[in-house]
Design a protein around this motif. Sequence first.
Motif, PDB file in Angstrom:
ATOM      1  N   VAL A 156       0.806  -1.222   0.000  1.00  0.00           N
ATOM      2  CA  VAL A 156       0.000   0.000   0.000  1.00  0.00           C
ATOM      3  C   VAL A 156       0.844   1.279   0.000  1.00  0.00           C
ATOM      4  O   VAL A 156       0.452   2.295  -0.578  1.00  0.00           O
ATOM      5  CB  VAL A 156      -0.944  -0.005   1.230  1.00  0.00           C
ATOM      6  N   ARG A 157       2.025   1.225   0.606  1.00  0.00           N
ATOM      7  CA  ARG A 157       2.796   2.432   0.894  1.00  0.00           C
ATOM      8  C   ARG A 157       3.076   3.305  -0.326  1.00  0.00           C
ATOM      9  O   ARG A 157       2.866   4.519  -0.302  1.00  0.00           O
ATOM     10  CB  ARG A 157       4.107   2.024   1.558  1.00  0.00           C
ATOM     11  N   ALA A 158       3.594   2.697  -1.410  1.00  0.00           N
ATOM     12  CA  ALA A 158       3.986   3.489  -2.582  1.00  0.00           C
ATOM     13  C   ALA A 158       2.792   4.234  -3.171  1.00  0.00           C
ATOM     14  O   ALA A 158       2.910   5.394  -3.580  1.00  0.00           O
ATOM     15  CB  ALA A 158       4.627   2.594  -3.641  1.00  0.00           C
ATOM     16  N   SER A 159       1.646   3.579  -3.225  1.00  0.00           N
ATOM     17  CA  SER A 159       0.467   4.206  -3.808  1.00  0.00           C
ATOM     18  C   SER A 159      -0.045   5.354  -2.939  1.00  0.00           C
ATOM     19  O   SER A 159      -0.442   6.400  -3.442  1.00  0.00           O
ATOM     20  CB  SER A 159      -0.639   3.169  -4.017  1.00  0.00           C
ATOM     21  N   VAL A 160      -0.029   5.173  -1.621  1.00  0.00           N
ATOM     22  CA  VAL A 160      -0.471   6.240  -0.719  1.00  0.00           C
ATOM     23  C   VAL A 160       0.493   7.425  -0.789  1.00  0.00           C
ATOM     24  O   VAL A 160       0.070   8.583  -0.834  1.00  0.00           O
ATOM     25  CB  VAL A 160      -0.612   5.713   0.721  1.00  0.00           C
ATOM     26  N   ASP A 161       1.796   7.146  -0.838  1.00  0.00           N
ATOM     27  CA  ASP A 161       2.772   8.232  -0.958  1.00  0.00           C
ATOM     28  C   ASP A 161       2.555   9.041  -2.228  1.00  0.00           C
ATOM     29  O   ASP A 161       2.742  10.262  -2.246  1.00  0.00           O
ATOM     30  CB  ASP A 161       4.193   7.670  -0.947  1.00  0.00           C
ATOM     31  N   ALA A 162       2.159   8.356  -3.313  1.00  0.00           N
ATOM     32  CA  ALA A 162       1.973   9.030  -4.596  1.00  0.00           C
ATOM     33  C   ALA A 162       0.856  10.067  -4.540  1.00  0.00           C
ATOM     34  O   ALA A 162       0.848  11.024  -5.328  1.00  0.00           O
ATOM     35  CB  ALA A 162       1.672   8.010  -5.687  1.00  0.00           C
ATOM     36  N   LEU A 163      -0.073   9.909  -3.620  1.00  0.00           N
ATOM     37  CA  LEU A 163      -1.187  10.852  -3.497  1.00  0.00           C
ATOM     38  C   LEU A 163      -0.758  12.180  -2.893  1.00  0.00           C
ATOM     39  O   LEU A 163      -1.473  13.178  -3.020  1.00  0.00           O
ATOM     40  CB  LEU A 163      -2.308  10.229  -2.653  1.00  0.00           C
ATOM     41  N   ARG A 164       0.381  12.183  -2.189  1.00  0.00           N
ATOM     42  CA  ARG A 164       0.917  13.412  -1.574  1.00  0.00           C
ATOM     43  C   ARG A 164      -0.168  14.126  -0.757  1.00  0.00           C
ATOM     44  O   ARG A 164      -0.472  15.304  -0.958  1.00  0.00           O
ATOM     45  CB  ARG A 164       1.513  14.346  -2.625  1.00  0.00           C
ATOM     46  N   LEU A 165      -0.710  13.386   0.180  1.00  0.00           N
ATOM     47  CA  LEU A 165      -1.800  13.911   1.001  1.00  0.00           C
ATOM     48  C   LEU A 165      -1.280  14.818   2.105  1.00  0.00           C
ATOM     49  O   LEU A 165      -0.146  14.680   2.565  1.00  0.00           O
ATOM     50  CB  LEU A 165      -2.573  12.745   1.617  1.00  0.00           C
ATOM     51  N   ALA A 166      -2.134  15.725   2.523  1.00  0.00           N
ATOM     52  CA  ALA A 166      -1.759  16.668   3.580  1.00  0.00           C
ATOM     53  C   ALA A 166      -1.703  16.005   4.949  1.00  0.00           C
ATOM     54  O   ALA A 166      -1.057  16.508   5.866  1.00  0.00           O
ATOM     55  CB  ALA A 166      -2.741  17.831   3.609  1.00  0.00           C
ATOM     56  N   ARG A 167      -2.399  14.888   5.089  1.00  0.00           N
ATOM     57  CA  ARG A 167      -2.402  14.168   6.367  1.00  0.00           C
ATOM     58  C   ARG A 167      -2.445  12.668   6.081  1.00  0.00           C
ATOM     59  O   ARG A 167      -2.730  12.246   4.961  1.00  0.00           O
ATOM     60  CB  ARG A 167      -3.612  14.564   7.206  1.00  0.00           C
TER      61      ARG A 167
END
Length: 264
Positions: A156-167
């Motif tokens: 999951v990590r790489a995909s979540v990082d790609a979103l560049r979320l504020a939190r």
Amino acid sequence: MGISRVPGSRRRAQAPSVGPLGRASGRYRRPMSTTPALDRPDAVIFDLDGTLVDTVERRIEAWLQAFQEAGIPATREAVSPLIGADGKALARRIAKEAGRSLDEEAVEATDRRSGEIYQALNVDPRPLPGARELAQALDRARIPWAIGTSSRREQVRASVDALRLAREPTIVDGSHVEHAKPEPDLLVMAASQLSVDPRQTWYVGDSTFDMQAAVAAGMYPIGVTTGSADVDALRGAGAAEVIGSLLELGRRIRRLAAPSANRA
């Protein structure tokens, strides 16, 4: 950067029995009737692959490589419609169609190998149009949201990082439940983590298994045609509505966040 996750107790939501990659069936914890449209949800839960990030083709390629290594004939046409489902069930289905019977050890090994290949391929995932903006709009509208994905935790990590979320988002992944989609366990657990009623929650996903799980959980199912399923397939699996991209949903949420739409 860490992820806000379910505590390590691996608490499992109750769910009906279901055959491999079949529709969720049986009696669930509460009567499941036709889910009404919600003008303003109490929360929104998203699938990850094919919904927030453009990773479906890499998922397909990873499965094809894993089956090739295991000596199991598989085609893109057979694998593609199964993306988004429980990985072990997917492995059993493809093996069965190839005339092979896999024991649990072989099923686990094939599923895990597919994940390893996927991680190697998924080095620069691309957010799908509107994903990041939708997350921002939900935060501004003060509507809690989470991710409910059948993927293993390490994928999951790489995909979540790609979103560049504020939190950091709340994530319930396949490691937290005994049965992933089309069972509703992931979705019900995500709603529990957000302290919301599933019946007042939107679930947004790109696969037929997403829609089946949402219906079984009593959520409002919204299909998005950014994965491997088309409008008819999503509708047939229970989608209450189908959108072409998250941009459409983002516009709707921004209207809710406008001053005239705010509720005291």
